[in-house]
Design a protein around this motif. Structure first.
Motif, mmCIF file in Angstrom:
data_model
loop_
_atom_site.group_PDB
_atom_site.id
_atom_site.type_symbol
_atom_site.label_atom_id
_atom_site.label_comp_id
_atom_site.label_asym_id
_atom_site.label_seq_id
_atom_site.Cartn_x
_atom_site.Cartn_y
_atom_site.Cartn_z
ATOM 1 N N THR A 267 2.570 -5.512 3.226
ATOM 2 C CA THR A 267 3.978 -5.356 3.615
ATOM 3 C C THR A 267 4.187 -4.101 4.459
ATOM 4 O O THR A 267 4.776 -4.153 5.538
ATOM 5 N N ALA A 268 3.681 -2.989 3.960
ATOM 6 C CA ALA A 268 3.943 -1.712 4.625
ATOM 7 C C ALA A 268 3.180 -1.569 5.937
ATOM 8 O O ALA A 268 3.606 -0.851 6.841
ATOM 9 N N VAL B 79 -3.882 -4.425 -4.861
ATOM 10 C CA VAL B 79 -3.303 -4.375 -6.205
ATOM 11 C C VAL B 79 -4.005 -5.386 -7.117
ATOM 12 O O VAL B 79 -4.525 -6.398 -6.638
#
Ligand code: NAG
Ligand code: NAG
Ligand code: NAG
Ligand code: NAG
Ligand code: NAG
Length: 471
Positions: A96-97, A115
């Protein structure tokens, strides 16, 4: 004459096929098969079926090789294909980032934070196949072919050649060799996961099997395991020992107190035996038993440090598997007191831990549903039985329940005598009173005598045919 020969050959082949079940080779958690026991060649006739299985497993593993870390299609962060690399199987990228529509796979591995999730990330499968799984298969192939090179009655050289060629490809061949480090073992990936995790050191725990294989080749004076190859293995292992001891990952893993710590010591001792540092191996093992081991088993035989929310039995069994240290200790120093009887500060012993794990396995009846933990326990129960005897037949009962054909399994071969008699470590005495139990062709337990013994003799001749198939 020739006709007769073929007829009896066919008969013998049929006998082998009907009486020795063909089962896929499994991988024991860890094994240190006493090289002196194998090289001495004093095998009980009742272990012949297990011997045939060893040869079969040697052949089955051989079909999967040779192995090399350079088989991986993904290049490690160093850019060096010779570096071992494995990825944490349950980590997933969160890009996302990073927010880049044209993010390449390689950049995803570098720039997206990873993650943990429960599920396995499928992109780890091929990378781990060329590292984690390849090394385990390699170790089994080296061990079973090394034993095969001694127990096969013909074609022995084919087995030693296999064992040696796998070592050469993985460790020594300039094109294929692995660099002696685990810098990229068990990588998380992402910006904070470019270096391997210390826990990845566990992935080379099968060095115990490799050490056992190499020592069998040495003790049996194999001409195929040449001084050049021996020197190459010693040099490789010396460099890797240095990496283990000097690197941050090794330093951290050496502090682990549960099965990770046990396997660290087992792996280090195995490497020290390969490099002929017997005293070093003795020191490693002594240090383990006098420190970490002292807190591993409580008065009931439970191993509290292996508690894990879902797979307690799995970790209990893993740590017991790592305790093959006890056999390395005896090999490194045959006059030492055995650690089999070493008592923890809470009064536990390896035997009480085996008994506890056995009771748990039976109580939870996890043979069908569990992740094979009953199966993994079998060689450990056999080891306990061969060491301490089995006056009330609890070990034999367990083994029969877990696997009615246990007398055909490789562990049966090197854990003699299974029931009573002199201990495994006294095999040089050769006249033990042990009467190992075995399973006859109809699947019932019984000692081989009369007809049973005759069938076994015929079967052992049939071994020759099995061997003609070669590795
Ligand atoms: C892995 O490397 C070995 C040695 O070069 C080779 O023989 C084998 O075919 C390779 N295996 C795979 C699956 O690529
Ligand atoms: C992914 O990262 C973004 C921010 O970079 C964060 O807001 C989001 O919670 C993360 N998602 C997961 C599943 O971790
Ligand atoms: C982001 O995309 C550009 C092209 O738009 C590319 O040149 C660059 O390498 C990408 N960055 C990453 C980290 O993938
Ligand atoms: C364990 O201790 C008992 C009692 O001292 C002894 O008889 C036995 O030989 C020991 N077993 C091993 C494997 O050392
Ligand atoms: C084993 O051999 C020793 C010495 O030869 C002898 O004293 C002992 O009784 C033998 N034990 C058995 C069980 O035969």
């Amino acid at each position: 004459m020739v006709h007769e020969f073929f007829r009896s050959s066919i008969l013998l082949t049929l006998l082998v096929i009907c009486c020795v079940q063909v089962q896929a080779a499994s991988s024991y958690i860890n094994e240190f098969v006493d090289p002196k026991f194998i090289a001495a060649k004093q095998f009980d006739i009742r272990t012949n079926l297990a011997g045939i299985t060893i040869l079969r497993w040697a052949n089955q593993y051989s079909k999967k090789g040779p192995w090399s870390v350079t088989n991986s299609t993904v290049i490690p962060p160093s850019g060096d294909r010779h570096d071992y690399m494995s990825w944490m199987s349950n980590t997933w990228p969160n890009c996302t980032a990073v927010n880049n529509v044209t993010l390449t796979e390689e950049n995803k591995w570098k720039f997206c934070p990873y993650v943990h999730r429960i599920e396995t990330n499928p992109d780890t499968v091929n990378v781990n196949a060329a590292s984690v799984h390849a090394f385990n298969d390699l170790a089994n192939a080296v061990l079973y072919n090394a034993i095969g090179s001694v127990i096969a009655r013909i074609n022995n050289d084919a087995y030693s050649r296999s064992s040696v060629s796998y070592l050469q490809t993985w460790f020594l061949d300039p094109e294929k060799r692995m660099n002696p480090n685990l810098n990229y073992a068990q990588m998380k990936r992402g910006p904070k996961g470019q270096l391997g995790h210390y826990g990845g050191i566990l992935q080379l725990r099968a060095f115990v099997k490799i050490a056992s294989g190499i020592l069998i080749l040495r003790e049996s004076k194999s001409s195929i395991y040449t001084p050049d190859i021996d020197q190459g293995m010693i040099a490789w292992c010396n460099q890797y020992i240095q990496w283990l001891r000097a690197g941050v990952q090794g330093a951290r893993e050496s502090l682990s107190v549960n099965y990770h710590g046990t396997f660290y010591s087992a792996q280090l001792a195995a490497l020290q035996l390969i490099v002929n540092d017997r005293q070093g191996a003795i020191n490693t093992i002594d240090a383990f038993f006098n420190s970490k081991f002292m807190n591993q088993i409580d008065s009931t035989g439970e191993q509290p440090l292996e508690w894990n929310t879902t797979h307690v039995q799995h970790y209990r069994t893993l740590n017991l598997g790592a305790l093959s240290l006890v056999r390395m200790a005896k090999y490194a120093n045959s006059t030492s007191n055995s650690y089999w009887n070493k008592t923890t500060s809470q009064g536990g012993t390896i035997q009480s831990a085996v008994d506890f794990a056995m009771t748990q396995a039976l109580a939870n009846n996890n043979s069908a549903t569990g992740p094979g933990d009953l199966r993994h326990l079998e060689p450990l129960v056999a080891a306990a039985a061969s060491t301490f005897g089995d006056p009330d037949k609890k070990y034999e009962t367990f083994l029969l329940q877990a696997d009615p054909t246990y007398a055909q399994k490789p562990y049966f071969f090197w854990n003699q005598p299974l029931s009573g008699g002199s201990s495994f470590e006294d095999h040089n005495g050769k006249n033990g009173t042990g009467r190992p139990r075995a399973v006859n062709a109809s699947g019932r337990v019984g000692e081989f005598d009369g007809i049973g013994r005759l069938v076994l003799l015929v079967l052992s001749s049939a071994l020759a045919i099995e061997l003609l198939l070669g590795p």
